[in-house]
Enzyme design. Structure first.
Site, PDB file in Angstrom:
ATOM      1  N   HIS A  54      31.028  50.590  41.855  1.00 22.86           N
ATOM      2  CA  HIS A  54      31.272  50.408  40.415  1.00 22.86           C
ATOM      3  C   HIS A  54      30.757  49.012  40.047  1.00 22.86           C
ATOM      4  O   HIS A  54      30.787  48.102  40.881  1.00 22.86           O
ATOM      5  CB  HIS A  54      32.781  50.508  40.187  1.00 22.86           C
ATOM      6  CG  HIS A  54      33.213  50.524  38.765  1.00 22.86           C
ATOM      7  ND1 HIS A  54      33.333  49.377  38.020  1.00 22.86           N
ATOM      8  CD2 HIS A  54      33.580  51.543  37.952  1.00 22.86           C
ATOM      9  CE1 HIS A  54      33.761  49.708  36.798  1.00 22.86           C
ATOM     10  NE2 HIS A  54      33.914  51.013  36.733  1.00 22.86           N
ATOM     11  N   CYS A  84      29.596  53.634  35.037  1.00 20.14           N
ATOM     12  CA  CYS A  84      29.588  52.223  35.479  1.00 20.14           C
ATOM     13  C   CYS A  84      29.047  52.096  36.899  1.00 20.14           C
ATOM     14  O   CYS A  84      29.490  51.235  37.678  1.00 20.14           O
ATOM     15  CB  CYS A  84      30.970  51.574  35.371  1.00 20.14           C
ATOM     16  SG  CYS A  84      31.673  51.628  33.733  1.00 20.14           S
TER      17      CYS A  84
HETATM   18  N1  C6P Z   1      36.390  53.506  36.770  1.00 20.01           N
HETATM   19  C1  C6P Z   1      35.758  55.564  35.677  1.00 20.01           C
HETATM   20  O1  C6P Z   1      35.705  56.325  34.712  1.00 20.01           O
HETATM   21  P1  C6P Z   1      39.415  48.941  35.790  1.00 20.01           P
HETATM   22  O2  C6P Z   1      38.541  49.234  34.613  1.00 20.01           O
HETATM   23  O3  C6P Z   1      39.457  47.485  36.125  1.00 20.01           O
HETATM   24  O4  C6P Z   1      40.744  49.596  35.703  1.00 20.01           O
HETATM   25  O5  C6P Z   1      38.717  49.683  37.042  1.00 20.01           O
HETATM   26  C2  C6P Z   1      37.389  49.424  37.372  1.00 20.01           C
HETATM   27  C3  C6P Z   1      36.942  50.327  38.471  1.00 20.01           C
HETATM   28  C4  C6P Z   1      36.644  49.766  39.695  1.00 20.01           C
HETATM   29  N2  C6P Z   1      36.294  50.518  40.739  1.00 20.01           N
HETATM   30  C5  C6P Z   1      36.194  51.847  40.646  1.00 20.01           C
HETATM   31  C6  C6P Z   1      35.806  52.645  41.856  1.00 20.01           C
HETATM   32  C7  C6P Z   1      36.471  52.475  39.432  1.00 20.01           C
HETATM   33  O6  C6P Z   1      36.384  53.793  39.338  1.00 20.01           O
HETATM   34  C8  C6P Z   1      36.840  51.703  38.313  1.00 20.01           C
HETATM   35  C9  C6P Z   1      37.071  52.324  36.965  1.00 20.01           C
HETATM   36  C10 C6P Z   1      36.592  54.313  35.581  1.00 20.01           C
HETATM   37  O7  C6P Z   1      35.181  55.816  36.730  1.00 20.01           O
HETATM   38  C11 C6P Z   1      36.335  53.577  34.315  1.00 20.01           C
HETATM   39  S1  C6P Z   1      34.752  52.812  34.307  1.00 20.01           S
END
Ligand code: C6P
Length: 401
Positions: A118, A359
């Site tokens: 990500h 992302c």
């Molecule tokens: N992925 C998805 O739809 P946050 O935004 O900080 O809560 O998480 C970030 C994040 C980091 N690592 C991984 C593997 C993730 O999947 C995510 C968040 C969501 O896949 C929103 S982009």
């Protein structure tokens, strides 16, 4: 199952005249009544700042906040609540490590990430590399969506200062061989950070058994509130790291001649924290324990197999990500249709999926696609919902192809 679904009020609504089919759990999971009630009760009865007041409400808020930390530490198998740092989410957890641990990097040091990360496990390291002259190295991904193991081994070197990889891929569902990764890295004295955002909601994670050095996750994917998350860090490493942000609560003595810092975990928690976030996540963990990982794993395994089979039976549908070990995520494409068009049609059927690059732009580039349509399941989803997904995807395929 009926009881479990009743616990999630948001599941019981219509969208575009159809019963909601919520298959966007990897983006964020729905919240059970118990979590909503815990947050409501905190604001109704105990709302106050923590670690600051001698008054009763502040004591109650502090007790609930620190009890949440103890619960979270127990849930992930940390040795001590001092190893549990509260953050805004996975993104901030990784940024904290990249800034603070990353501050000790020197020119030529290497950080190893993978091609399936990500953005939140790429960009903070790029920033750290820019600040220090360290170099970001990338473990390639094979066509099925697994890490290239031989390449990983070849990339480990005397210069590697940290391996930072995702436990489970949010775009493909790949479950990475994290035990083996940790073992190889540790044999060479290299610490490991795991991005657990997509792992924790699906199966038991025990950081002590894994012997991992840093583990990051978000509350909102774990049935808790948004804007809250956790960084687990090995105490010895956290102790040696400088603070991430300065402000209230993270200090011991502030003087213009110099400031000393609070002990763990507070050293890394500047300012008024997301108190209701901690309380909500603790309630979510209680709820997950009540449902039990045996039920969760069995249910999700069944949904993953069934959805894969149903989608593969549709002409023109291609599954993206066919790793042997997968979490309950199915990414797919219909012919050359744009994922966004497919998602828009599915929404008309009341079906919530995520479309786009999720992302993970470098991963999409590697796979040579603009993005995918991603259906991600939770234990409250049903086979009947997957039947509805199949019907809608068939319709989309006939409209778009
Ligand atoms: N992925 C998805 O739809 P946050 O935004 O900080 O809560 O998480 C970030 C994040 C980091 N690592 C991984 C593997 C993730 O999947 C995510 C968040 C969501 O896949 C929103 S982009």
């Amino acid at each position: 199952m009926e009881q479990v679904r009743k616990d999630f009020p948001a599941l019981h609504q219509t969208v575009n005249g159809r019963p909601l089919v919520y298959l966007d759990n990897a983006a964020t999971a729905q919240k059970p009544e118990a979590v909503i009630e815990a947050i409501r009760s905190y604001y109704l009865n105990d709302n106050s700042n923590v670690h600051r007041g001698v008054h009763t409400l502040s004591q109650r808020a502090t007790d609930a906040f620190e009890a949440a930390r103890v619960k979270i530490a127990g849930f992930i198998g940390a040795n001590s609540p001092r190893e549990v740092i509260f953050t805004k989410g996975t993104t901030e957890s990784i940024n904290l490590v990249a800034y603070s641990f990353g501050g000790s990097l020197s020119a030529g040091d290497e950080i190893l990430v993978s091609e399936m990360e990500h953005h939140s496990n790429i960009v903070p390291w790029q920033l750290a590399c820019e600040r220090t002259g360290a170099v970001l190295r990338v473990i390639p991904v094979l066509n099925e969506g697994e890490l290239d193991w031989e390449a990983f081994l070849a990339l480990l070197s005397k210069k590697t200062r940290l391996v930072a990889v995702t436990h489970v891929s949010n775009s493909l569902g790949t479950i990475n061989p994290v035990r083996e990764i940790i073992s190889e890295a540790h044999q060479r004295g290299i610490p490991v950070l795991l991005d657990g955002a997509q792992a924790l909601p699906h199966s038991t994670v025990n950081v002590s058994e894994l012997d991992v050095d840093f583990y990051c996750f978000s509350s909102h994917k774990m049935f808790g509130p948004t804007g809250f998350g956790v960084l687990f860090g090995r105490e010895r490493l956290l102790d040696a790291m400088p603070p991430y942000q300065g402000g209230g609560d993270m200090i011991e003595i502030v003087d213009f001649s110099g400031t000393t810092y609070n002990s763990l975990p507070h050293k890394f928690e500047a300012g008024t924290p997301h108190i209701a976030g901690a309380i909500g996540l603790a309630a979510a963990l209680d709820y997950v324990n009540y449902v039990g990982f045996e039920f969760i794993e069995n249910q999700e395994k069944d949904l993953l197999l069934y959805a894969t089979q149903r989608l593969m039976s549709i002409d023109g549908v291609r599954i993206v990500g066919e790793a042997k070990q997968k979490a309950a995520v199915v990414s797919f494409l219909i012919g050359s249709s744009h994922p966004y068009d497919v998602g828009t049609i599915l929404d008309k059927f009341g079906i919530a999926v995520r479309t786009g690059h999720h992302c993970t732009q470098p991963l999409m580039k590697r796979l040579g696609i603009p993005g995918t349509v991603r259906a991600s399941f939770s234990f409250y989803n049903t086979r009947s919902e997957i039947d509805q997904l199949e019907t809608a995807v068939r319709q989309a395929a006939s409209m778009l192809q």
